[in-house]
Design a protein around this motif. Structure first.
Motif, PDB file in Angstrom:
ATOM      1  N   HIS A 202      34.715   7.982  22.967  1.00 31.49           N
ATOM      2  CA  HIS A 202      35.417   9.106  22.343  1.00 31.49           C
ATOM      3  C   HIS A 202      35.965   8.725  20.979  1.00 31.49           C
ATOM      4  N   THR A 209      37.537  17.393  24.768  1.00 31.14           N
ATOM      5  CA  THR A 209      37.304  17.037  26.171  1.00 31.14           C
ATOM      6  C   THR A 209      38.551  17.305  26.997  1.00 31.14           C
ATOM      7  N   PHE A 232      31.812  16.100  27.635  1.00 31.80           N
ATOM      8  CA  PHE A 232      31.993  14.692  27.297  1.00 31.80           C
ATOM      9  C   PHE A 232      32.015  13.829  28.550  1.00 31.80           C
TER      10      PHE A 232
END
Length: 323
Positions: A202, A209, A232
């Motif tokens: 990330h 997300t 995600f």
């Protein structure tokens, strides 16, 4: 009728079991693994667990014919100890096992294995069919394997064979393993490292997300829970499954197993999300026989039942060598 003992020494708990000549449990005892002050405290807890299991079975420790021990490592088989365990405080540098257990039970038949090898011995002994070529793979807080080839449990000269979690599956080394090296299987797919991997991915691409990445309690369980609903989280799980399949393919090419039993908390809590993707990918990765991929038959007891099976079979798991 003789009685036999098995011990599972984990970083969190110690389990001891007493069984009969068929491998059927008679009694068991579970306690927390001491965090110190030293290795002798852990040894004493192992001995106490054995005493309590014997008392529950109404047998004296000296009535036990043989014992098996499955333990976290690293092991020194020649000394019969755990040496500098990574998953306990630094004050614990040496945990004597084989010698003290031999003294308690009054027998020299004490067999020490790493926990994954104990799992392999248990799966082999208790299987409906006795596979001479098999692997027990654990995906839990770490990744490891017990390997049986041509009926022989592969221990290595020091007891540390099967450390497949430290196979290099990513030559680019995106993630650093707890051992300090880059690109190891465990760094991507263990319960401890899946949330770290998700956070790192990330950071590279900060998409929206629902995963609670910034919370203290963010865990692998969150990734499995949100996958399928959150793009995600689904991407993270897809990557984890990809690395798992590479690791399993490497084991297949190295050891040619007929069956791979998979255990550990990550796999047992999410069997379809862990095992099905491995099965789906192997045909595209493996040039030889594709093994049967199964969830462990023994659940959380795989380690301690494997230790008991070791006691019954001179450390092999082969029922033909049992009593």
């Amino acid at each position: 009728m003789g009685t036999y003992a098995g011990v599972d020494l984990g970083a969190t708990h110690i389990r001891a079991i007493i069984g009969d000549e068929s491998g059927t449990p008679i009694s068991s005892y579970k306690t927390e693994t001491p965090r110190g002050p030293n290795g002798i405290a852990v040894t004493e807890a192992v001995l106490d667990a054995l005493r309590e299991a014997c008392a529950a079975a109404d047998v004296e420790p000296t009535d036990v014919v043989a014992a098996g021990i499955g333990s976290f490592g690293p092991l020194d088989l020649a000394e019969g100890i755990v040496e500098n365990p990574a998953n306990l405080p630094d004050t614990i540098d040496r945990i004597p096992l084989t010698g003290p257990v031999e003294k308690l039970l009054g027998t020299s038949k004490v067999y020490l294995h790493n926990d994954a090898n104990a799992g392999a011995i248990g799966e082999r002994f208790y299987a409906d069919r006795n596979p001479d070529d098999m692997i027990y793979l654990t995906i839990s807080s770490g990744v490891g394997a017990g390997v049986v080839v041509d009926g022989n449990v592969l221990s290595g000269w020091d007891g540390n064979a099967g450390e497949v979690g430290h196979l290099t599956i990513d030559p680019h080394g995106f993630m650093t393993c707890g051992c300090g090296h880059d690109g190891h299987w465990e760094a991507y797919c263990s319960g401890e490292n899946i949330p770290r991997y998700a956070t790192r991915l990330h950071r590279e691409d900060p998409v929206e997300t629902a995963l609670p990445l910034d919370t203290e309690g963010f865990s692998a369980a969150d990734v499995f829970e949100y996958a399928g609903e959150d793009d995600f989280a689904s991407h993270v799980l897809e990557q984890v499954c990809h690395w798992n399949a590479i690791g399993v393919a490497n084991m297949v090419h190295s050891y040619a197993p007929l069956v791979i039993y998979v255990g550990g908390a990550v796999a047992m809590n999410n069997p379809e999300q862990v095992l099905d993707p491995i099965r789906d990918r192997l045909d595209d990765m493996v040039m030889s026989n594709i093994p049967d991929i199964q969830l462990t038959n023994l659940g959380d007891d795989v380690g301690v039942r494997g230790a008991l099976a070791s006691a019954l079979t001179d450390g092999t798991g082969d029922p033909a060598k049992g009593v």
